[in-house]
Design a protein around this motif. Structure first.
Motif, PDB file in Angstrom:
ATOM      1  N   ARG A   5       0.582  -1.060   0.212  1.00  0.00           N
ATOM      2  CA  ARG A   5      -0.069  -0.158  -0.111  1.00  0.00           C
ATOM      3  C   ARG A   5       0.648   1.159  -0.142  1.00  0.00           C
ATOM      4  NH1 ARG A   5      -3.987   1.330   3.164  1.00  0.00           N
ATOM      5  NH2 ARG A   5      -5.216   1.540   2.613  1.00  0.00           N
ATOM      6  N   GLU A   6       1.744   1.416   0.627  1.00  0.00           N
ATOM      7  CA  GLU A   6       3.019   2.492   0.681  1.00  0.00           C
ATOM      8  C   GLU A   6       3.649   2.604  -0.500  1.00  0.00           C
ATOM      9  OE1 GLU A   6       5.277   1.705   4.515  1.00  0.00           O
ATOM     10  OE2 GLU A   6       3.593   2.343   5.182  1.00  0.00           O
ATOM     11  N   ALA A   7       4.267   1.919  -1.402  1.00  0.00           N
ATOM     12  CA  ALA A   7       4.632   1.539  -2.503  1.00  0.00           C
ATOM     13  C   ALA A   7       3.429   2.520  -4.039  1.00  0.00           C
ATOM     14  CB  ALA A   7       4.796   0.122  -2.714  1.00  0.00           C
ATOM     15  N   GLY A   8       2.045   2.337  -3.012  1.00  0.00           N
ATOM     16  CA  GLY A   8       0.915   3.043  -4.122  1.00  0.00           C
ATOM     17  C   GLY A   8       0.005   2.057  -4.831  1.00  0.00           C
ATOM     18  N   PHE A   9       0.109   0.984  -4.838  1.00  0.00           N
ATOM     19  CA  PHE A   9      -0.461  -0.194  -5.607  1.00  0.00           C
ATOM     20  C   PHE A   9      -1.540  -0.189  -4.512  1.00  0.00           C
ATOM     21  CE2 PHE A   9       3.417  -2.546  -5.556  1.00  0.00           C
ATOM     22  CZ  PHE A   9       3.471  -2.487  -7.051  1.00  0.00           C
ATOM     23  N   ALA A  10      -2.751  -0.112  -5.608  1.00  0.00           N
ATOM     24  CA  ALA A  10      -4.172  -0.093  -5.092  1.00  0.00           C
ATOM     25  C   ALA A  10      -4.475  -1.119  -4.218  1.00  0.00           C
ATOM     26  CB  ALA A  10      -5.174  -0.461  -6.730  1.00  0.00           C
ATOM     27  N   ASP A  11      -5.345  -1.405  -3.695  1.00  0.00           N
ATOM     28  CA  ASP A  11      -6.206  -2.414  -2.048  1.00  0.00           C
ATOM     29  C   ASP A  11      -6.408  -3.175  -3.185  1.00  0.00           C
ATOM     30  OD1 ASP A  11      -5.417  -0.004  -0.117  1.00  0.00           O
ATOM     31  OD2 ASP A  11      -8.019   0.152   0.094  1.00  0.00           O
ATOM     32  N   GLU A  12      -6.803  -3.631  -3.979  1.00  0.00           N
ATOM     33  CA  GLU A  12      -7.091  -4.429  -5.155  1.00  0.00           C
ATOM     34  C   GLU A  12      -6.066  -5.492  -5.139  1.00  0.00           C
ATOM     35  OE1 GLU A  12     -10.596  -6.318  -8.184  1.00  0.00           O
ATOM     36  OE2 GLU A  12      -9.990  -4.297  -8.289  1.00  0.00           O
ATOM     37  N   ASP A  13      -5.549  -4.531  -5.767  1.00  0.00           N
ATOM     38  CA  ASP A  13      -4.279  -5.368  -6.160  1.00  0.00           C
ATOM     39  C   ASP A  13      -3.529  -6.736  -4.485  1.00  0.00           C
ATOM     40  OD1 ASP A  13      -4.077  -5.205  -8.501  1.00  0.00           O
ATOM     41  OD2 ASP A  13      -2.847  -2.645  -8.187  1.00  0.00           O
ATOM     42  N   VAL A  14      -3.276  -5.168  -3.924  1.00  0.00           N
ATOM     43  CA  VAL A  14      -2.811  -5.845  -2.340  1.00  0.00           C
ATOM     44  C   VAL A  14      -3.351  -6.873  -1.600  1.00  0.00           C
ATOM     45  CG1 VAL A  14      -2.884  -5.462   0.198  1.00  0.00           C
ATOM     46  CG2 VAL A  14      -2.172  -3.426  -1.504  1.00  0.00           C
ATOM     47  N   CYS A  15      -4.621  -6.679  -1.543  1.00  0.00           N
ATOM     48  CA  CYS A  15      -5.390  -8.291  -1.715  1.00  0.00           C
ATOM     49  C   CYS A  15      -6.031  -9.261  -2.486  1.00  0.00           C
ATOM     50  CB  CYS A  15      -7.527  -7.355  -1.100  1.00  0.00           C
ATOM     51  SG  CYS A  15      -6.894  -6.454   0.214  1.00  0.00           S
ATOM     52  N   THR A  16      -5.320  -8.933  -3.976  1.00  0.00           N
ATOM     53  CA  THR A  16      -4.878 -10.037  -4.362  1.00  0.00           C
ATOM     54  C   THR A  16      -3.410 -11.471  -3.636  1.00  0.00           C
ATOM     55  OG1 THR A  16      -6.109  -8.935  -6.510  1.00  0.00           O
ATOM     56  CG2 THR A  16      -4.787 -10.869  -6.245  1.00  0.00           C
ATOM     57  N   VAL A  17      -2.607 -10.554  -3.293  1.00  0.00           N
ATOM     58  CA  VAL A  17      -1.430 -11.114  -3.000  1.00  0.00           C
ATOM     59  C   VAL A  17      -1.398 -11.291  -1.906  1.00  0.00           C
ATOM     60  CG1 VAL A  17       0.258  -9.884  -2.600  1.00  0.00           C
ATOM     61  CG2 VAL A  17       0.070  -9.456  -4.557  1.00  0.00           C
ATOM     62  N   VAL A  18      -2.732 -11.266  -0.666  1.00  0.00           N
ATOM     63  CA  VAL A  18      -2.944 -11.702   0.334  1.00  0.00           C
ATOM     64  C   VAL A  18      -4.013 -12.478   0.144  1.00  0.00           C
ATOM     65  CG1 VAL A  18      -3.982 -11.733   2.423  1.00  0.00           C
ATOM     66  CG2 VAL A  18      -2.434  -9.401   1.750  1.00  0.00           C
ATOM     67  N   ASN A  19      -4.794 -12.775  -0.122  1.00  0.00           N
ATOM     68  CA  ASN A  19      -5.300 -13.473  -0.745  1.00  0.00           C
ATOM     69  C   ASN A  19      -4.717 -15.098  -1.631  1.00  0.00           C
ATOM     70  OD1 ASN A  19      -7.536 -12.810   0.160  1.00  0.00           O
ATOM     71  ND2 ASN A  19      -7.821 -11.182  -1.909  1.00  0.00           N
ATOM     72  N   CYS A  20      -3.447 -14.815  -2.223  1.00  0.00           N
ATOM     73  CA  CYS A  20      -3.122 -15.578  -3.850  1.00  0.00           C
ATOM     74  C   CYS A  20      -1.966 -16.585  -2.453  1.00  0.00           C
ATOM     75  CB  CYS A  20      -2.136 -15.385  -4.573  1.00  0.00           C
ATOM     76  SG  CYS A  20      -3.697 -14.778  -6.469  1.00  0.00           S
ATOM     77  N   THR A  21      -1.283 -15.101  -1.130  1.00  0.00           N
ATOM     78  CA  THR A  21      -0.564 -16.263  -1.093  1.00  0.00           C
ATOM     79  C   THR A  21      -1.270 -17.199   0.673  1.00  0.00           C
ATOM     80  OG1 THR A  21       0.778 -14.706  -0.761  1.00  0.00           O
ATOM     81  CG2 THR A  21       1.292 -15.601   1.319  1.00  0.00           C
ATOM     82  N   ALA A  22      -2.351 -16.660   1.002  1.00  0.00           N
ATOM     83  CA  ALA A  22      -3.213 -17.376   1.973  1.00  0.00           C
ATOM     84  C   ALA A  22      -3.675 -18.303   1.507  1.00  0.00           C
ATOM     85  CB  ALA A  22      -4.626 -16.823   2.905  1.00  0.00           C
ATOM     86  N   GLY A  23      -4.308 -18.239  -0.056  1.00  0.00           N
ATOM     87  CA  GLY A  23      -4.814 -19.373  -0.678  1.00  0.00           C
ATOM     88  C   GLY A  23      -3.771 -20.468  -0.915  1.00  0.00           C
ATOM     89  N   HIS A  24      -2.704 -20.137  -1.208  1.00  0.00           N
ATOM     90  CA  HIS A  24      -1.276 -21.360  -1.913  1.00  0.00           C
ATOM     91  C   HIS A  24      -1.276 -22.146  -0.369  1.00  0.00           C
ATOM     92  CE1 HIS A  24       2.782 -23.256  -2.806  1.00  0.00           C
ATOM     93  NE2 HIS A  24       2.968 -22.660  -1.642  1.00  0.00           N
ATOM     94  N   THR A  25      -0.998 -21.518   1.008  1.00  0.00           N
ATOM     95  CA  THR A  25      -0.790 -22.120   2.424  1.00  0.00           C
ATOM     96  C   THR A  25      -1.845 -22.974   2.314  1.00  0.00           C
ATOM     97  OG1 THR A  25      -0.069 -19.866   2.938  1.00  0.00           O
ATOM     98  CG2 THR A  25      -0.612 -21.339   4.735  1.00  0.00           C
ATOM     99  N   LEU A  26      -3.133 -22.738   2.030  1.00  0.00           N
ATOM    100  CA  LEU A  26      -3.869 -23.269   2.623  1.00  0.00           C
ATOM    101  C   LEU A  26      -4.295 -24.659   1.774  1.00  0.00           C
ATOM    102  CD1 LEU A  26      -6.857 -20.978   2.984  1.00  0.00           C
ATOM    103  CD2 LEU A  26      -5.830 -22.380   4.842  1.00  0.00           C
ATOM    104  N   GLU A  27      -3.261 -24.562   0.399  1.00  0.00           N
ATOM    105  CA  GLU A  27      -3.668 -25.966  -0.506  1.00  0.00           C
ATOM    106  C   GLU A  27      -2.570 -26.988   0.201  1.00  0.00           C
ATOM    107  OE1 GLU A  27      -3.004 -27.123  -5.032  1.00  0.00           O
ATOM    108  OE2 GLU A  27      -2.810 -24.399  -4.374  1.00  0.00           O
TER     109      GLU A  27
END
Length: 88
Positions: A5-27
């Motif tokens: 977020r501090e680097a200027g990425f949109a919240d949608e981009d940030v949340c996509t990275v978080v969701n993909c990371t969490a999804g990989h962990t769950l998988e």
């Protein structure tokens, strides 16, 4: 999240990275300790859906069932970061 977020990425981009990371962990967790106690395999996926009806899925089974989760995570994260760089 803050770094992105501090680097200027949109919240949608940030949340996509978080969701993909969490999804990989769950998988990864599900593959290591499945509910039924029986690890999934390519044969399990093949048995569920006939190859002739999903030829692309069948052709990619070695990749879909790869359990080198560290390598897969690094690859996926690199793909996400590369895409974000291209857009930002």
């Amino acid at each position: 999240m803050g770094v992105l977020r501090e680097a200027g990425f949109a919240d949608e981009d940030v949340c996509t990275v978080v969701n993909c990371t969490a999804g990989h962990t769950l998988e990864e967790r599900a593959a290591l300790v499945p509910d039924d106690g029986v690890p999934g395999t390519a044969d399990t996926l093949r048995a569920g859906v006939p190859p002739e009806s999903h030829p692309h899925r069948d052709a990619t089974l070695p990749t879909l069932t790869d359990t080198d989760f560290g390598r897969l995570f690094e690859y996926g994260l690199g793909l996400l970061i590369g895409g974000l760089r291209a857009r930002h």
